[in-house]
Enzyme design. Structure first.
Site, PDB file in Angstrom:
ATOM      1  N   ASP A 137      -0.170   5.086   0.716  1.00  0.00           N
ATOM      2  CA  ASP A 137      -0.388   6.174   1.672  1.00  0.00           C
ATOM      3  C   ASP A 137      -0.226   5.697   3.113  1.00  0.00           C
ATOM      4  O   ASP A 137      -0.885   4.753   3.546  1.00  0.00           O
ATOM      5  CB  ASP A 137      -1.789   6.758   1.490  1.00  0.00           C
ATOM      6  N   ASP A 139       0.861  -1.174   0.000  1.00  0.00           N
ATOM      7  CA  ASP A 139       0.000   0.000   0.000  1.00  0.00           C
ATOM      8  C   ASP A 139       0.906   1.235   0.000  1.00  0.00           C
ATOM      9  O   ASP A 139       2.059   1.172   0.451  1.00  0.00           O
ATOM     10  CB  ASP A 139      -0.888  -0.033   1.243  1.00  0.00           C
TER      11      ASP A 139
END
Length: 318
Positions: A73, A71
């Site tokens: 962010d 991922d």
């Protein structure tokens, strides 16, 4: 689609959109990998990522059926990539101050609430797609390169970067998986020396955005569908793969792989991970470690399909 027959029409439609978004992201990811390889062949210099300080733990050298999915962010990068991109576009007069202020307020709301309001999401989707419509993909990719240097390069978590590098050093492919636009994600992946990126795909015709998404934002279940589709295309064994995220929204993706990591986790993911004895890493300190994070901001921003149109969350074209 027969396997979805037991679902209600609404659930069936949502699942179908997630599958479509995931498959589109997987196809775009493979193209992003080819783009990165071609650019690296022309680039005389090394990737611009900062030094990796290391804690290699899981990667197994020579396992060609293993890969890692990160991922973006608050896992690889501090904050939401699309927000940093929005700052750069605001600086370039793409948006007005009042729109930036409204987006900042919405970011704060998502951080505190940790939930998504369907009406806000639909509003963001409509306004963002109306703004991206008609812009050339190449124009926004070029701007994205500049914005990475201005706002993103200094926000990479060294610890997470080290984990990614350990996989690369073991000969494995490493992919970003994010609700941010695939164009933005590809820039970041290339700059970090990664393989490629899975991101939200906005439709374009002849290099120009149409103002439509392919499926839906790559968020939550759609991320899992994208990883599943890419693993099938790449011949990967998900039981031998690893995934890394900060958000409970990514539990579907983390649950797909044999080696899930919770990185800078929000409270729900921390609890879930501890109950299942998943590995945890927290590179934040003090009060920062207690914050909720931004579980939905990237999903909103990604609707721009390569821009920071999320800055104009409530803008209306008249």
């Amino acid at each position: 689609m027969a396997a979805l027959g037991w679902l209600t029409p609404r659930r069936r439609s949502a699942t179908a959109r997630s599958v479509l978004a995931g498959e589109a992201a997987a196809e775009a990811a493979r193209k992003s990998s080819q783009t990165i390889e071609a650019l690296e062949a022309l680039d005389a210099g090394p990737p611009t990522a900062g030094p990796a300080v290391g804690e290699p733990e899981f990667p197994v050298a020579g396992d060609v059926r293993a890969a890692a999915f990160f991922d973006l962010d608050n896992t690889v990068m501090q904050g939401a990539a699309i927000f940093h991109f929005g700052r750069g576009l605001y600086k370039r007069k793409f948006f007005q101050r009042r729109e930036l202020a409204r987006f900042a307020w919405q970011q704060t709301w998502f951080r505190l609430a940790g939930v998504e309001d369907p009406e806000h999401m639909q509003d963001a989707r409509d306004s963002a797609l109306s703004i991206v419509k008609g812009h050339r993909v190449s124009e926004l990719m070029s701007i994205g390169e500049e914005i990475y240097d201005e706002y993103m390069a200094g926000r990479i978590w060294p610890g997470t970067r080290a984990l990614a590098q350990a996989h690369l050093d073991a000969g494995q492919k490493v992919w970003l998986v994010t609700a941010a636009p695939v164009e933005t994600a590809t820039i970041i992946a290339r700059r970090l020396g990664l393989t490629g990126a899975l991101g939200t795909v906005a439709e374009s015709v002849d290099g120009v955005y149409t103002g439509k998404l392919v499926g839906e934002p790559l968020h939550g279940p759609a991320k899992a569908e994208a990883v599943r589709a890419l693993a099938a295309a790449e011949g990967l064994d998900l039981a031998r793969c690893a995934a890394y995220s900060d958000s409970h929204n990514d539990i579907p993706m983390l649950s797909l792989v044999g080696h899930p990591y919770a990185i800078n986790p929000d409270s729900k993911l921390r609890k879930y991970a501890r109950e299942r004895d998943w590995r945890l890493r927290d590179y934040r300190t003090g009060r920062k470690a207690a914050k909720v994070g931004i579980p939905a901001a990237a999903g909103v921003g990604a609707l721009a399909g390569g821009t920071a149109a999320a800055v104009a969350l409530h803008r209306r074209r008249r």
